[in-house]
Design a protein around this motif. Structure first.
Motif, PDB file in Angstrom:
ATOM      1  N   PHE A  63       0.855  -1.179   0.000  1.00  0.00           N
ATOM      2  CA  PHE A  63       0.000   0.000   0.000  1.00  0.00           C
ATOM      3  C   PHE A  63       0.899   1.238   0.000  1.00  0.00           C
ATOM      4  CE2 PHE A  63      -2.974   3.188   1.477  1.00  0.00           C
ATOM      5  CZ  PHE A  63      -4.137   2.821   0.829  1.00  0.00           C
ATOM      6  N   PRO A  64       0.668   2.186  -0.914  1.00  0.00           N
ATOM      7  CA  PRO A  64       1.590   3.336  -1.043  1.00  0.00           C
ATOM      8  C   PRO A  64       1.526   4.285   0.148  1.00  0.00           C
ATOM      9  CG  PRO A  64      -0.331   3.635  -2.446  1.00  0.00           C
ATOM     10  CD  PRO A  64      -0.424   2.236  -1.887  1.00  0.00           C
ATOM     11  N   LEU A  65       2.581   5.070   0.293  1.00  0.00           N
ATOM     12  CA  LEU A  65       2.696   6.042   1.380  1.00  0.00           C
ATOM     13  C   LEU A  65       2.608   7.456   0.835  1.00  0.00           C
ATOM     14  CD1 LEU A  65       5.718   4.533   3.353  1.00  0.00           C
ATOM     15  CD2 LEU A  65       3.284   4.173   3.789  1.00  0.00           C
ATOM     16  N   GLY A  66       1.963   8.338   1.577  1.00  0.00           N
ATOM     17  CA  GLY A  66       1.882   9.733   1.181  1.00  0.00           C
ATOM     18  C   GLY A  66       0.656  10.402   1.768  1.00  0.00           C
ATOM     19  N   GLU A  67       0.520  11.681   1.477  1.00  0.00           N
ATOM     20  CA  GLU A  67      -0.598  12.458   2.012  1.00  0.00           C
ATOM     21  C   GLU A  67      -1.889  12.194   1.257  1.00  0.00           C
ATOM     22  OE1 GLU A  67      -0.622  14.400   4.680  1.00  0.00           O
ATOM     23  OE2 GLU A  67       1.449  13.831   5.094  1.00  0.00           O
ATOM     24  N   ASN A  68      -1.796  12.013  -0.064  1.00  0.00           N
ATOM     25  CA  ASN A  68      -2.973  11.771  -0.897  1.00  0.00           C
ATOM     26  C   ASN A  68      -2.622  10.665  -1.892  1.00  0.00           C
ATOM     27  OD1 ASN A  68      -5.318  11.832  -2.431  1.00  0.00           O
ATOM     28  ND2 ASN A  68      -4.655  13.615  -3.636  1.00  0.00           N
ATOM     29  N   VAL A  69      -2.882   9.399  -1.500  1.00  0.00           N
ATOM     30  CA  VAL A  69      -2.390   8.279  -2.293  1.00  0.00           C
ATOM     31  C   VAL A  69      -3.377   7.814  -3.361  1.00  0.00           C
ATOM     32  CG1 VAL A  69      -0.908   7.474  -0.418  1.00  0.00           C
ATOM     33  CG2 VAL A  69      -3.234   6.563  -0.626  1.00  0.00           C
ATOM     34  N   LYS A  70      -4.547   8.422  -3.449  1.00  0.00           N
ATOM     35  CA  LYS A  70      -5.531   7.985  -4.451  1.00  0.00           C
ATOM     36  C   LYS A  70      -4.973   8.027  -5.878  1.00  0.00           C
ATOM     37  CE  LYS A  70      -9.725   7.092  -6.182  1.00  0.00           C
ATOM     38  NZ  LYS A  70      -9.604   7.428  -7.603  1.00  0.00           N
ATOM     39  N   PRO A  71      -4.310   9.106  -6.321  1.00  0.00           N
ATOM     40  CA  PRO A  71      -3.749   9.084  -7.680  1.00  0.00           C
ATOM     41  C   PRO A  71      -2.735   7.968  -7.884  1.00  0.00           C
ATOM     42  CG  PRO A  71      -3.790  11.323  -6.814  1.00  0.00           C
ATOM     43  CD  PRO A  71      -4.116  10.419  -5.669  1.00  0.00           C
ATOM     44  N   THR A  72      -1.979   7.644  -6.842  1.00  0.00           N
ATOM     45  CA  THR A  72      -0.984   6.580  -6.966  1.00  0.00           C
ATOM     46  C   THR A  72      -1.647   5.218  -7.006  1.00  0.00           C
ATOM     47  OG1 THR A  72       0.665   7.955  -5.869  1.00  0.00           O
ATOM     48  CG2 THR A  72       1.086   5.593  -5.899  1.00  0.00           C
ATOM     49  N   LEU A  73      -2.747   5.045  -6.277  1.00  0.00           N
ATOM     50  CA  LEU A  73      -3.496   3.797  -6.375  1.00  0.00           C
ATOM     51  C   LEU A  73      -4.087   3.627  -7.773  1.00  0.00           C
ATOM     52  CD1 LEU A  73      -5.233   3.879  -2.896  1.00  0.00           C
ATOM     53  CD2 LEU A  73      -3.687   2.082  -3.693  1.00  0.00           C
ATOM     54  N   LEU A  89      -2.752  -5.755  -3.442  1.00  0.00           N
ATOM     55  CA  LEU A  89      -2.137  -4.831  -2.503  1.00  0.00           C
ATOM     56  C   LEU A  89      -1.964  -5.549  -1.172  1.00  0.00           C
ATOM     57  CD1 LEU A  89      -4.436  -1.784  -3.263  1.00  0.00           C
ATOM     58  CD2 LEU A  89      -2.016  -1.907  -3.837  1.00  0.00           C
ATOM     59  N   THR A  90      -0.854  -5.283  -0.514  1.00  0.00           N
ATOM     60  CA  THR A  90      -0.591  -5.943   0.754  1.00  0.00           C
ATOM     61  C   THR A  90      -0.207  -4.941   1.825  1.00  0.00           C
ATOM     62  OG1 THR A  90       0.612  -7.758   1.805  1.00  0.00           O
ATOM     63  CG2 THR A  90       1.854  -6.384   0.279  1.00  0.00           C
ATOM     64  N   TRP A 292      -4.729  -8.072   3.044  1.00  0.00           N
ATOM     65  CA  TRP A 292      -4.545  -8.075   1.600  1.00  0.00           C
ATOM     66  C   TRP A 292      -5.772  -7.412   0.957  1.00  0.00           C
ATOM     67  CZ3 TRP A 292      -0.561 -10.193  -1.370  1.00  0.00           C
ATOM     68  CH2 TRP A 292       0.385 -10.952  -0.677  1.00  0.00           C
ATOM     69  N   ALA A 293      -5.565  -6.853  -0.238  1.00  0.00           N
ATOM     70  CA  ALA A 293      -6.681  -6.365  -1.050  1.00  0.00           C
ATOM     71  C   ALA A 293      -6.426  -6.797  -2.499  1.00  0.00           C
ATOM     72  CB  ALA A 293      -6.805  -4.844  -0.971  1.00  0.00           C
ATOM     73  N   CYS A 294      -7.444  -7.386  -3.105  1.00  0.00           N
ATOM     74  CA  CYS A 294      -7.305  -7.874  -4.494  1.00  0.00           C
ATOM     75  C   CYS A 294      -8.456  -7.331  -5.330  1.00  0.00           C
ATOM     76  CB  CYS A 294      -7.307  -9.392  -4.533  1.00  0.00           C
ATOM     77  SG  CYS A 294      -5.991 -10.134  -3.548  1.00  0.00           S
TER      78      CYS A 294
END
Length: 302
Positions: A63-73, A89-90, A292-294
Motif C-alpha cells: 500500500f503506497p505512502l503519502g498524504e494523498n495516495v488515491k492518484p498513486t493507487l 495490494l498488501t 490483503w486487497a485484491c
C-alpha cells in the motif's frame, strides 16, 4: 507503466524521509527489509512512495505512502493491467482498507493476513522483564547466567563480523542437516547481505560471547521515530537461555542509546506455530494488523 527501480543501500536517506515518518506501519516498510528480501522496487509518484514486490512468488504492491495516495493507487491499478498481472495490494492497515473501500466501493476483496501481523513490545518491558507474566523469561536468563557467568555483550563491528558469519554458517548447516526439506535460502541470503551492508543500511546488532565463542547474535534497524525493528536473532545450539538473554540485552542496549525509543517490532510469525507461541510468550503490547486487497475484476481472490 510505473517506473519502479531496485533499491540500493545509498538510497536509504532518500527513502527514509518517507519511511521513518509514516506513523505505525509493519516491518515491510523498513528500508533494510525492502533492500534485503527479494526483488523489491520503489518509485515516487505524485508526491507519494509506491512499491512493487515479490511475496511468496507473487507480484504484489505494498500500500503506497503519502498524504494523498488515491492518484498513486489509480496508477498502480493501471500498472498491473499493463503488466498483465492481478492487482494485489498488501500490508493494509484498517484505515487503508477503509479508504480503499471508500475510493473504490465494492471493487476489492479484503482478507486479513494473520500470519503477517507484527508483534509490538514496550522496550522497557523487554529490557526489564518485570512481573509475573515474564517470570519464565527471567528463569531462562538466570539459567544462562549460571552456565555462562562471565559472558560478555558486544556490538557487531567490522572486526567481529567474521566470527558472526562463522557462527551463522554453523547455525544454518545444523538446521539444514536436521531438516533437509526446510528452505532457508531467502533468510540466509538476507542475513549475510545485512552483515555485508550493515553500516550502509543503518543496522545495529549485538553478540553474546563466552570464552571467545559467539553464542548468539541479533540485528535490526529503525522502523520509525519511536520504533526499532528487530530483524534477525540467532543463538547457537545447546545454550539454554541464550535467546532470552540476547533479546533482553538488545532491548537494554537500545533503550540506553535511544532514550526516546518506545517500541520494539519483533516482526511476524509467518504462521509457524512454534514461532507464534514464542512471540506471544513475551506478551506483546499489541499487534500491527494487516490485510490483503485484491481487485475483483481480475478474477482472483486474495
Amino acid at each position: 507503466m510505473l517506473n519502479f527501480s531496485a533499491l540500493k543501500p545509498e538510497d536509504k536517506t532518500l527513502y527514509d524521509a518517507f519511511l521513518l515518518h509514516c506513523g505505525e506501519r509493519g516491518c515491510e516498510y523498513n528500508f533494510a527489509n525492502l533492500y534485503l528480501w527479494g526483488r523489491q522496487k520503489a518509485t515516487f509518484h505524485e508526491g507519494n512512495l509506491a512499491f512493487f514486490c515479490q511475496f511468496n512468488r507473487r507480484s504484489v504492491y505494498l500500500f503506497p505512502l503519502g498524504e494523498n495516495v488515491k492518484p498513486t493507487l489509480d496508477a498502480i491499478i493501471s500498472d498491473a493491467r499493463k503488466r498483465g498481472i492481478p492487482c494485489r495490494l498488501t500490508s493494509l492497515s484498517k484505515a487503508d482498507q477503509e479508504n480503499l473501500e471508500a475510493w473504490y466501493p465494492g471493487q476489492f476483496y479484503f482478507e486479513p493476513d494473520r500470519d503477517g501481523f507484527d508483534y509490538i513490545y514496550s522496550i522497557e518491558a523487554l529490557a526489564e522483564l518485570k512481573g509475573k507474566k515474564l517470570q519464565r523469561k527471567r528463569n531462562h536468563c538466570n539459567r544462562f547466567h549460571l552456565m555462562h557467568p562471565h559472558y560478555t555483550v558486544e556490538p557487531i563491528t567490522e572486526e567481529n563480523t567474521p566470527g558472526v558469519t562463522a557462527m551463522l554458517e554453523q547455525w544454518y548447516a545444523q538446521k539444514k542437516a536436521a531438516d533437509p526439506t526446510a528452505s532457508f535460502h531467502l533468510e540466509e541470503a538476507a542475513i549475510f547481505q545485512a552483515l555485508r551492508h550493515r553500516e550502509e543500511l543503518g543496522m545495529e546488532g549485538l553478540i553474546l560471547k563466552d570464552k571467545g565463542h559467539i553464542l548468539a547474535m541479533t540485528m535490526g534497524s529503525m522502523l520509525s521515530n519511536n520504533t526499532f525493528d528487530v530483524q534477525f536473532e540467532k543463538a547457537a545450539e545447546g545454550h539454554d537461555g541464550a535467546y532470552a538473554v540476547i533479546n533482553r540485552e538488545f532491548a537494554r542496549y537500545l533503550h540506553e542509546k535511544y532514550p526516546n525509543l518506545q517500541w520494539l517490532n519483533r516482526e511476524d510469525d509467518l504462521g509457524i506455530e512454534g514461532l507464534r507461541q514464542a512471540k506471544l510468550s513475551y506478551y506483546p503490547d499489541h499487534l500491527i494488523e494487516k490485510s490483503w486487497a485484491c481487485l475483483k475484476e481480475d478474477g482472483y481472490e486474495c
